[in-house]
Design an enzyme around this catalytic site. Structure first.
Site, PDB file in Angstrom:
ATOM      1  N   HIS A 534      43.812  35.820  47.155  1.00  0.00           N
ATOM      2  CA  HIS A 534      42.679  35.568  48.049  1.00  0.00           C
ATOM      3  C   HIS A 534      43.045  34.493  49.077  1.00  0.00           C
ATOM      4  O   HIS A 534      42.620  33.336  48.983  1.00  0.00           O
ATOM      5  CB  HIS A 534      41.445  35.152  47.245  1.00  0.00           C
ATOM      6  CG  HIS A 534      40.825  36.276  46.480  1.00  0.00           C
ATOM      7  ND1 HIS A 534      41.047  36.476  45.130  1.00  0.00           N
ATOM      8  CD2 HIS A 534      40.003  37.289  46.884  1.00  0.00           C
ATOM      9  CE1 HIS A 534      40.370  37.547  44.726  1.00  0.00           C
ATOM     10  NE2 HIS A 534      39.737  38.065  45.767  1.00  0.00           N
ATOM     11  N   SER A 536      44.477  34.124  53.558  1.00  0.00           N
ATOM     12  CA  SER A 536      44.214  34.702  54.880  1.00  0.00           C
ATOM     13  C   SER A 536      44.943  36.028  55.081  1.00  0.00           C
ATOM     14  O   SER A 536      44.539  36.833  55.919  1.00  0.00           O
ATOM     15  CB  SER A 536      44.605  33.712  55.977  1.00  0.00           C
ATOM     16  OG  SER A 536      46.010  33.508  56.014  1.00  0.00           O
ATOM     17  N   SER A 537      46.004  36.277  54.331  1.00  0.00           N
ATOM     18  CA  SER A 537      46.673  37.580  54.424  1.00  0.00           C
ATOM     19  C   SER A 537      45.758  38.682  53.891  1.00  0.00           C
ATOM     20  O   SER A 537      45.702  39.788  54.448  1.00  0.00           O
ATOM     21  CB  SER A 537      47.993  37.555  53.639  1.00  0.00           C
ATOM     22  OG  SER A 537      48.894  36.626  54.194  1.00  0.00           O
ATOM     23  N   HIS A 538      45.066  38.388  52.798  1.00  0.00           N
ATOM     24  CA  HIS A 538      44.098  39.365  52.284  1.00  0.00           C
ATOM     25  C   HIS A 538      42.975  39.581  53.301  1.00  0.00           C
ATOM     26  O   HIS A 538      42.550  40.716  53.541  1.00  0.00           O
ATOM     27  CB  HIS A 538      43.521  38.884  50.954  1.00  0.00           C
ATOM     28  CG  HIS A 538      42.308  39.651  50.506  1.00  0.00           C
ATOM     29  ND1 HIS A 538      42.347  40.975  50.137  1.00  0.00           N
ATOM     30  CD2 HIS A 538      40.999  39.256  50.377  1.00  0.00           C
ATOM     31  CE1 HIS A 538      41.133  41.384  49.796  1.00  0.00           C
ATOM     32  NE2 HIS A 538      40.307  40.353  49.942  1.00  0.00           N
ATOM     33  N   HIS A 574      35.002  37.181  54.849  1.00  0.00           N
ATOM     34  CA  HIS A 574      34.379  37.643  53.604  1.00  0.00           C
ATOM     35  C   HIS A 574      34.861  36.904  52.366  1.00  0.00           C
ATOM     36  O   HIS A 574      34.160  36.904  51.349  1.00  0.00           O
ATOM     37  CB  HIS A 574      34.616  39.152  53.437  1.00  0.00           C
ATOM     38  CG  HIS A 574      35.944  39.498  52.840  1.00  0.00           C
ATOM     39  ND1 HIS A 574      37.116  39.494  53.582  1.00  0.00           N
ATOM     40  CD2 HIS A 574      36.297  39.841  51.572  1.00  0.00           C
ATOM     41  CE1 HIS A 574      38.124  39.834  52.799  1.00  0.00           C
ATOM     42  NE2 HIS A 574      37.666  40.055  51.576  1.00  0.00           N
ATOM     43  N   ASP A 575      36.041  36.261  52.391  1.00  0.00           N
ATOM     44  CA  ASP A 575      36.521  35.485  51.235  1.00  0.00           C
ATOM     45  C   ASP A 575      36.836  34.048  51.626  1.00  0.00           C
ATOM     46  O   ASP A 575      37.700  33.397  51.024  1.00  0.00           O
ATOM     47  CB  ASP A 575      37.765  36.145  50.632  1.00  0.00           C
ATOM     48  CG  ASP A 575      37.423  37.194  49.591  1.00  0.00           C
ATOM     49  OD1 ASP A 575      36.345  37.097  48.984  1.00  0.00           O
ATOM     50  OD2 ASP A 575      38.220  38.135  49.410  1.00  0.00           O
ATOM     51  N   ASP A 704      37.855  46.043  51.268  1.00  0.00           N
ATOM     52  CA  ASP A 704      38.142  44.889  50.422  1.00  0.00           C
ATOM     53  C   ASP A 704      39.072  45.240  49.261  1.00  0.00           C
ATOM     54  O   ASP A 704      39.873  44.414  48.827  1.00  0.00           O
ATOM     55  CB  ASP A 704      36.827  44.322  49.889  1.00  0.00           C
ATOM     56  CG  ASP A 704      37.011  42.989  49.188  1.00  0.00           C
ATOM     57  OD1 ASP A 704      37.979  42.272  49.507  1.00  0.00           O
ATOM     58  OD2 ASP A 704      36.189  42.666  48.310  1.00  0.00           O
ATOM     59  N   GLN A 756      46.181  48.339  36.449  1.00  0.00           N
ATOM     60  CA  GLN A 756      45.971  49.038  37.715  1.00  0.00           C
ATOM     61  C   GLN A 756      45.356  50.412  37.499  1.00  0.00           C
ATOM     62  O   GLN A 756      44.467  50.833  38.252  1.00  0.00           O
ATOM     63  CB  GLN A 756      47.303  49.169  38.466  1.00  0.00           C
ATOM     64  CG  GLN A 756      47.784  47.882  39.102  1.00  0.00           C
ATOM     65  CD  GLN A 756      46.817  47.374  40.165  1.00  0.00           C
ATOM     66  OE1 GLN A 756      46.492  48.082  41.109  1.00  0.00           O
ATOM     67  NE2 GLN A 756      46.365  46.137  40.000  1.00  0.00           N
TER      68      GLN A 756
END
Length: 807
Positions: A534, A536-538, A574-575, A704, A756
């Site tokens: 979580h 800035s890349s996300h 958003h995060d 997201d 996963q």
């Protein structure tokens, strides 16, 4: 009762009653019909035209195949033309040449259209036949056409109308003219008669209704009363119909009630309430007055409905939006429980009167939610239901009264601990997993982003490496990790400025580009680069996915510019300030944020709130500064709603609402024949505020968690990062003696492939199938299938990491 031997019947095929030379003439006529420009649809049987359902108010029904009775003295060109036109239109045609057989055939089949040859009265008396048909009770909704000679076309039509004919057809043996006449009849008089015929079922329902129903015209004269109304009033229907409502010959017990109803009608307004007589009558009556608009929007009728219900009440007329028996029972129980209390003082009486006045004002305002209407309908249905049905409806009402109508209830999944942990860690509120003595408070502050910001980014003259990494930012194959490396973990500002410029964000916000640049740098600096996932890349990855979805044709047709701006800003923030821990962890640890937001959507509320706090505190980076107040409020609400939609406790609720309110209705519309009306219905359905909101929620939710739908290498990297973040949380929970929210995510025992696969199975597949049905995203679904097979193969190899062992 059968037809005479001289009667010929055709359903669709011309050859059904023709032979030899006549058949050749008919085939020549078909060629003439096609040459005359009659419709020829290669996807329909020859001669058949599509007939849509008939809509009569809320009632819809499908018309049967039209039946046409031809009564001609001889089979001349005019008769043949009508026969050929019937076949071309797909009508069932019956031809009779004998006078005696006409009435017999009609009474046997009840034809929709009767065409009588009035050109030769001596051979076939059309007027006498018309009177004979009209004298039968089954001819009320039959269309009768009289064929007259050309020279009689100028004669008055009134004698035919008074005889019983519906319309006149001036002799014209052209097949096209006959075909046109039949189509005009089908979509004109016949369809109107079908609607009138449907009224019989409506009147039957009214006649059998236990509610007293009365219909008044705009002149305030009574037009209809049903038997229940007659019983309520105590008068014969002949004494009521045609009279003014205020002057009905009713007794004193009812006069006040009808005076009240009449006053509402005179004022031209609707009303709903409960009437209790002042003369000692114990009967309580729920009354509803409904104005009915007609042509031009003018009120043409008033419908008054009176429903009797038991109950003791003081005299008077009280406005009340709840008229079902269940509410009455609850009210009675409440009154009985209050009846045992003594009123101690005058002050208590005054307070009670004031409360009653307030409640009356509340009840006079219509605030009924759709779910309340459903509950009231079911409650009313319980009145006359059997005990088993009533008990089943009670269970249904109990479910409907919950607040999470679309949220599924999960049972234990002991066979899949990873799914159990994901459901517990992402869906279930952390406090629900603890007993009272397990709740631990902590004074530890959440980590805060540094207040110092990096120097202004040279966005107009960016390095070549960054420019190359940004080249295909509109493609789903875009590699955010390449941009992350090129920008030294600052991909959000560079990517956002390019996307925002493409969508004209500055123009929409009336915001200078330097202000936008400062805002983006401030937002990116508030993300925690120390978080494995979580960060800035996300955020940049979610922004790019949102941008990709916004460019899809279906989404472009559904959303407008304010939706696009809200979506891009919401994806960016958003995060914001995410601590790298889940909501249950914050609740269990008693963090300041959990206390601030009452353990509800803690992180998502914080992301949205902090984004606006940071934006508004400094004019230099306030991108909303120049917006109009109302525009800003609309945009702010949309951004907040989208950010809150990423909170996982309502994940399944959002998906179910989207499927049932958007995907399924859209599929039903698209299954119809494509017409301008259908296209207009689709446009209206997509553009409703409720559906646009659901589309935006689904869009940011899919963006997201789109990692499993990315190309395999990106999918693997994201899986490794989120696993590391969960491992770190489990480590801290054990270290601080907190409840372990996701025990399966122990770095020493966890199987990332299993995790996963569980995540994809329980969270991703249904959501992206719904989104794919709406948007059409074959590339994403291909990646999803491919990635699932990859994790499945690793699991079969008993590999716990993200990559297979080296050869």
């Amino acid at each position: 009762m059968g037809c005479a031997p001289s009667v010929h019947i055709s359903s669709e095929a011309p050859g059904a009653y023709l032979g030899g030379k006549e058949e050749e003439d008919a085939q020549d006529s078909w060629a003439l019909l096609q040459g005359a420009g009659l419709p020829s649809d290669p996807y329909l049987p020859r001669g058949k035209i599509p007939v849509s359902d008939v809509q009569f108010g809320p009632m819809r029904f499908h018309p049967d195949q039209l039946q046409v009775l031809l009564a001609f003295s001889k089979d001349d060109n005019q008769c043949k033309a009508f026969r050929q036109a019937c076949d071309q239109a797909g009508f069932k045609c019956t031809l009779t040449k004998e006078v005696q057989a006409v009435l017999t055939c009609f009474l046997s089949a009840h034809h929709d259209i009767v065409i009588l040859d009035h050109r030769h009265p001596r051979q076939l008396d059309a007027r006498a036949l018309c009177r004979a048909i009209r004298s039968s009770q089954v001819s009320e909704n039959t269309v009768i056409v009289g064929v007259v000679r050309r020279q009689d076309g100028e004669l008055p039509v009134m004698p035919l109308l008074t005889t019983g004919f519906t319309r006149r057809y001036v002799e014209d043996p052209s097949p096209l003219a006959c075909y046109t006449e039949l189509l005009q009849l089908q979509f004109g008089e016949v369809r109107s008669q079908l609607k009138l015929r449907a009224c019989n079922s409506i009147f039957t329902a009214l006649e059998k209704s236990q509610d007293a129903v009365e219909i008044t015209g705009e002149d305030h004269l009574v037009q209809y009363v049903n038997p229940a109304f007659v019983t309520t009033v105590g008068c014969d229907s002949n004494e009521l119909v045609g009279k003014e409502l205020a002057k009905l010959p009713v007794g004193e017990k009812k006069s006040e009630l009808f005076q009240t109803i009449n006053s509402c009608i005179t004022e031209g307004k609707g009303w709903q309430g409960v009437y209790c007589a002042k003369n000692g009558d114990n009967t309580q009556q729920n009354v509803k007055v409904i104005p009915v608009s007609g042509q031009g929007g003018k009120i043409r009728h008033y419908v008054s409905i009176i429903r009797l219900s038991n109950g003791n009440s003081k005299a008077g007329l009280q406005a009340d939006s709840h008229t079902d028996s269940q509410v009455g029972k609850l009210r009675d129980r409440r009154k009985s429980s209050l009846g045992g209390r003594s009123v101690g003082s005058r002050a208590s009486e005054v307070a009670g009167q004031r409360r009653h006045s307030s409640l009356a004002r509340i009840h006079s305002v219509t605030m009924e939610a759709p779910i309340t209407k459903v509950i009231n309908i079911i409650s009313a249905a319980q009145e006359n239901s059997s005990v088993p049905v009533s008990e089943a409806l009670d269970r249904a009402l109990e479910i409907l009264r919950t607040t999470e109508l679309y949220s599924p209830q999960f049972g234990a999944k002991d066979e899949d601990p990873h799914a159990n942990d994901l459901l517990g860690g992402l869906i279930v509120n952390g406090l629900r997993r603890l007993s009272g003595n397990e709740y631990a408070l902590s004074a530890k502050n959440l980590p805060r982003a540094s207040s110092s910001m990096t120097a202004s980014l040279p966005l107009h003259d960016i390095p070549k490496q960054i420019a190359e990494a940004l080249e295909n930012e509109d493609s789903w194959e875009f590699d955010i990790f390449e941009l992350e490396a090129a920008t030294q973990k600052r991909p959000l500002s560079y990517l956002a400025i390019k996307i925002f410029t493409r969508f004209g964000i500055c123009e929409f916000l009336k915001c200078p580009e330097p202000t936008l640049r400062l805002w983006l740098q401030m937002i990116e600096s508030t993300y925690h680069s120390s978080n494995p996932y979580h960060n800035s890349s996300h955020a940049a990855d979610v922004l790019q996915a949102t941008c990709y979805f916004l460019c899809q044709e279906r989404v472009k047709r559904a959303l407008d510019s304010v939706d696009q701006v809200a979506a891009l800003i919401a994806a960016t923030v958003h995060d914001l300030d995410h601590p790298g821990r889940t909501n249950p962890f914050l609740c269990n640890s008693g963090s300041e944020l959990a206390i601030l937001y009452n353990d509800f959507a803690v992180l998502e509320s914080h992301h949205a709130s902090l984004a606006f706090q940071l934006t508004l505190r400094d004019d230099k980076s306030n991108i909303f500064k120049n917006m109009e107040r109302n525009d800003y409020r609309t945009l702010r609400q949309a951004i907040i709603d989208m950010v809150l939609a990423t909170e996982m406790t309502r994940h399944f609720e959002h998906i179910n609402k989207f499927v049932n309110s958007v995907v399924k209705p859209l599929a039903e519309l698209e299954e119809r024949e494509e017409t301008d009306a259908v296209r207009a219905d689709i446009h209206r359905m997509l553009r409703t505020p409720e559906n646009r909101t659901m589309i935006k929620r689904m869009m940011i939710k899919c963006a997201d968690v789109s990692n499993p739908c990315r190309p395999l290498e990106q999918c693997i990297k994201w899986a490794s990062r989120i696993s590391e973040e969960y491992f770190s949380q489990t480590d801290e929970e054990k270290r601080r003696n907190l409840p372990v929210v996701m025990p399966a995510f122990d770095r020493n025992t966890c199987s990332i492939p299993k995790a996963q696969m569980s995540f994809i199975n329980y969270f991703i597949i249904d959501m992206f199938e719904a989104w794919d049905n709406f948007v059409d995203l074959p590339l994403l679904m291909h990646h999803l299938d491919n990635n699932f097979r990859y994790w499945e193969d690793l699991d079969h190899m008993n590999v716990r990491g993200c990559r297979p062992p080296p050869d």
